[in-house]
Design an enzyme around this catalytic site. Sequence first.
Site, mmCIF file in Angstrom:
data_model
loop_
_atom_site.group_PDB
_atom_site.id
_atom_site.type_symbol
_atom_site.label_atom_id
_atom_site.label_comp_id
_atom_site.label_asym_id
_atom_site.label_seq_id
_atom_site.Cartn_x
_atom_site.Cartn_y
_atom_site.Cartn_z
ATOM 1 N N LYS A 58 -160.207 42.605 -10.775
ATOM 2 C CA LYS A 58 -161.554 41.773 -9.632
ATOM 3 C C LYS A 58 -161.233 42.722 -8.541
ATOM 4 O O LYS A 58 -162.265 42.624 -7.520
ATOM 5 C CB LYS A 58 -159.738 40.905 -9.872
ATOM 6 C CG LYS A 58 -160.182 39.721 -10.088
ATOM 7 C CD LYS A 58 -161.167 38.854 -9.826
ATOM 8 C CE LYS A 58 -160.952 38.152 -11.000
ATOM 9 N NZ LYS A 58 -162.448 36.970 -11.078
ATOM 10 N N TYR A 63 -156.279 43.174 -15.058
ATOM 11 C CA TYR A 63 -156.671 41.487 -14.264
ATOM 12 C C TYR A 63 -156.592 42.107 -12.933
ATOM 13 O O TYR A 63 -158.294 41.803 -12.451
ATOM 14 C CB TYR A 63 -156.231 40.626 -14.047
ATOM 15 C CG TYR A 63 -156.581 40.092 -13.991
ATOM 16 C CD1 TYR A 63 -157.515 38.908 -13.964
ATOM 17 C CD2 TYR A 63 -155.839 38.833 -13.530
ATOM 18 C CE1 TYR A 63 -159.031 37.749 -13.402
ATOM 19 C CE2 TYR A 63 -156.253 37.842 -12.676
ATOM 20 C CZ TYR A 63 -157.624 37.073 -12.201
ATOM 21 O OH TYR A 63 -158.393 36.320 -11.961
ATOM 22 N N GLY A 108 -165.665 26.164 -17.120
ATOM 23 C CA GLY A 108 -164.460 26.554 -16.859
ATOM 24 C C GLY A 108 -163.747 25.638 -16.382
ATOM 25 O O GLY A 108 -164.401 24.669 -15.854
ATOM 26 N N PHE A 109 -161.843 26.182 -16.039
ATOM 27 C CA PHE A 109 -161.895 24.746 -15.495
ATOM 28 C C PHE A 109 -162.199 24.809 -13.770
ATOM 29 O O PHE A 109 -162.877 24.165 -13.221
ATOM 30 C CB PHE A 109 -160.328 25.636 -15.104
ATOM 31 C CG PHE A 109 -159.068 24.180 -14.831
ATOM 32 C CD1 PHE A 109 -159.372 23.236 -13.731
ATOM 33 C CD2 PHE A 109 -158.888 26.005 -13.472
ATOM 34 C CE1 PHE A 109 -158.566 22.980 -13.190
ATOM 35 C CE2 PHE A 109 -157.582 24.876 -12.456
ATOM 36 C CZ PHE A 109 -157.313 24.235 -11.558
ATOM 37 N N ILE A 110 -162.290 25.659 -13.117
ATOM 38 C CA ILE A 110 -162.951 25.813 -11.716
ATOM 39 C C ILE A 110 -164.121 25.133 -11.579
ATOM 40 O O ILE A 110 -165.384 24.463 -10.555
ATOM 41 C CB ILE A 110 -162.622 26.953 -10.981
ATOM 42 C CG1 ILE A 110 -160.919 27.818 -10.701
ATOM 43 C CG2 ILE A 110 -163.185 26.874 -9.673
ATOM 44 C CD1 ILE A 110 -160.841 28.742 -10.352
HETATM 45 N N1 LIG Z 1 -157.506 29.374 -11.916
HETATM 46 C C1 LIG Z 1 -156.900 30.227 -11.397
HETATM 47 O O1 LIG Z 1 -155.407 29.599 -10.865
HETATM 48 C C2 LIG Z 1 -157.301 31.803 -11.005
HETATM 49 C C3 LIG Z 1 -156.894 32.076 -9.836
HETATM 50 C C4 LIG Z 1 -157.651 33.362 -9.115
HETATM 51 C C5 LIG Z 1 -158.312 33.707 -9.475
HETATM 52 N N2 LIG Z 1 -159.567 33.381 -10.742
HETATM 53 C C6 LIG Z 1 -160.751 33.362 -10.740
HETATM 54 O O2 LIG Z 1 -162.009 31.921 -10.981
HETATM 55 C C7 LIG Z 1 -162.542 32.083 -11.816
HETATM 56 C C8 LIG Z 1 -162.869 30.668 -12.265
HETATM 57 O O3 LIG Z 1 -161.615 30.674 -13.225
HETATM 58 P P1 LIG Z 1 -161.237 29.671 -14.207
HETATM 59 O O4 LIG Z 1 -159.690 29.385 -13.638
HETATM 60 O O5 LIG Z 1 -161.869 28.863 -14.103
HETATM 61 O O6 LIG Z 1 -161.591 30.362 -15.412
HETATM 62 P P2 LIG Z 1 -161.531 29.960 -16.410
HETATM 63 O O7 LIG Z 1 -161.898 30.468 -17.934
HETATM 64 O O8 LIG Z 1 -162.146 28.624 -17.645
HETATM 65 O O9 LIG Z 1 -163.439 30.162 -16.416
HETATM 66 C C9 LIG Z 1 -164.023 30.896 -16.554
HETATM 67 C C10 LIG Z 1 -165.832 31.002 -17.664
HETATM 68 O O10 LIG Z 1 -165.682 31.980 -17.516
HETATM 69 C C11 LIG Z 1 -167.115 31.670 -18.417
HETATM 70 N N3 LIG Z 1 -167.503 33.768 -18.529
HETATM 71 C C12 LIG Z 1 -166.677 34.356 -19.037
HETATM 72 N N4 LIG Z 1 -167.375 35.593 -19.531
HETATM 73 C C13 LIG Z 1 -168.651 34.883 -19.439
HETATM 74 C C14 LIG Z 1 -169.440 35.807 -19.499
HETATM 75 N N5 LIG Z 1 -169.780 37.293 -19.990
HETATM 76 N N6 LIG Z 1 -171.029 35.806 -19.663
HETATM 77 C C15 LIG Z 1 -170.975 34.179 -18.999
HETATM 78 N N7 LIG Z 1 -170.011 32.957 -19.270
HETATM 79 C C16 LIG Z 1 -168.419 34.511 -19.596
HETATM 80 C C17 LIG Z 1 -165.539 31.351 -19.771
HETATM 81 O O11 LIG Z 1 -166.338 30.899 -21.125
HETATM 82 C C18 LIG Z 1 -165.510 30.412 -18.822
HETATM 83 O O12 LIG Z 1 -166.061 28.930 -19.104
HETATM 84 C C19 LIG Z 1 -161.895 33.252 -12.161
HETATM 85 O O13 LIG Z 1 -163.431 34.594 -11.877
HETATM 86 C C20 LIG Z 1 -160.899 34.078 -12.276
HETATM 87 O O14 LIG Z 1 -160.252 34.904 -12.699
HETATM 88 C C21 LIG Z 1 -158.225 31.597 -11.263
#
Ligand SMILES: NC(=O)c1ccc[n+]([C@@H]2O[C@H](COP(=O)([O-])OP(=O)(O)OC[C@H]3O[C@@H](n4cnc5c(N)ncnc54)[C@H](O)[C@@H]3O)[C@@H](O)[C@H]2O)c1
Length: 315
Positions: free
Chosen positions: A155, A151, A10-12
């Site tokens: 969380k 959502y 994913g992104f992070i």
């Molecule tokens: N980006 C933000 O601004 C932000 C803010 C607050 C919290 N978060 C949290 O940070 C985390 C990462 O966020 P992100 O923006 O990188 O999201 P993202 O969607 O880019 O990354 C999440 C990754 O998890 C994988 N995934 C989801 N369900 C899965 C499962 N059951 N088994 C295996 N892989 C699975 C997806 O394929 C994806 O690649 C998430 O938990 C998100 O809720 C993000």
Amino acid sequence: MKIIITGGAGFIGSHLTRKLLEENHEVYVIDCLHPYYSLERKKKQLQTIGFLRSDQFTSLDLLNREETISFFQSISPDAVIHLAALPGVAYSIEKPLEYVDYDIKATINVLEACGRSNAGQLIFASSSSVYGNQEGPLKEEMATGEVISPYAASKYSAESFCHVYRQLYGFDTKILRFFTVYGPWVRPDMAIGIFLKKLLKKQSITLFGEDRVRDFTYIDDIIDGIYLALTKLNFSEVINLGSGNPISMLSLLNELKWYFPEIDMRKEHSRAGDVVQTWADISKAEKLLGYRPKVSFRMGLSETVKWANEHEAFL
Ligand SMILES: NC(=O)c1ccc[n+]([C@@H]2O[C@H](COP(=O)([O-])OP(=O)(O)OC[C@H]3O[C@@H](n4cnc5c(N)ncnc54)[C@H](O)[C@@H]3O)[C@@H](O)[C@H]2O)c1
């Protein structure tokens, strides 16, 4: 350290995996490449990590409890960083039950797997959305469960399960609440990602709620915060990771005008589930982790626009 990262494509997760490899940790990425956004994009994000041996990436859906537990047992990680989730407020209103699966049930499986593989610590990616509609600066103890989207409810619930499994198995649980993360590879469903895609195509953009305010936090600062929590904190805590610098959506657009002077914009009311304001109190992160956000909004946005120009096909 031997570390499992869930959601590493994913992104992070892709930024974090790259950082952990640079710091010479032994990293194992799990991701099911969920189609919430494009598969091509996730594959490209994986490539940006650099060299990852084939045994360091496992395509596994964490909803598969037995496979998750046996994978964790085969690795015996020192630490687990659980980023995998279905993100996004708007989609959670359409499909709330998917969030019970991907954000709660999958987290319970990860927690059980941490316990059964004797992991020393779990870092859980939580969100500023757990504060609901409150005025900032938001301190960690202000989250009450009174939230306004599925959502956020997922969380908050997943955080509660982290507390449960800490008691059951005794590993440290570090709950990090991220505030609106942006930067290169910003998620395509987030305001900055949507705006950049439209602006590069010279299309008009829709601003939902011009009075909305977000504590935009640059990806490198989030990665620093996660790394500090991993390496410097040796007990369980709940900690905000933000910039502490709230920006209104109108100010975001004014900044974007430096790069796209002719913005054609439509204003709409804000959407259900979107809180009015997020504003992180980061004093706990400063005190316990020595966390200091380094990237100003202007600088971070400039890096993000530069990235968007170079990667238009992936927006
Ligand atoms: N980006 C933000 O601004 C932000 C803010 C607050 C919290 N978060 C949290 O940070 C985390 C990462 O966020 P992100 O923006 O990188 O999201 P993202 O969607 O880019 O990354 C999440 C990754 O998890 C994988 N995934 C989801 N369900 C899965 C499962 N059951 N088994 C295996 N892989 C699975 C997806 O394929 C994806 O690649 C998430 O938990 C998100 O809720 C993000």
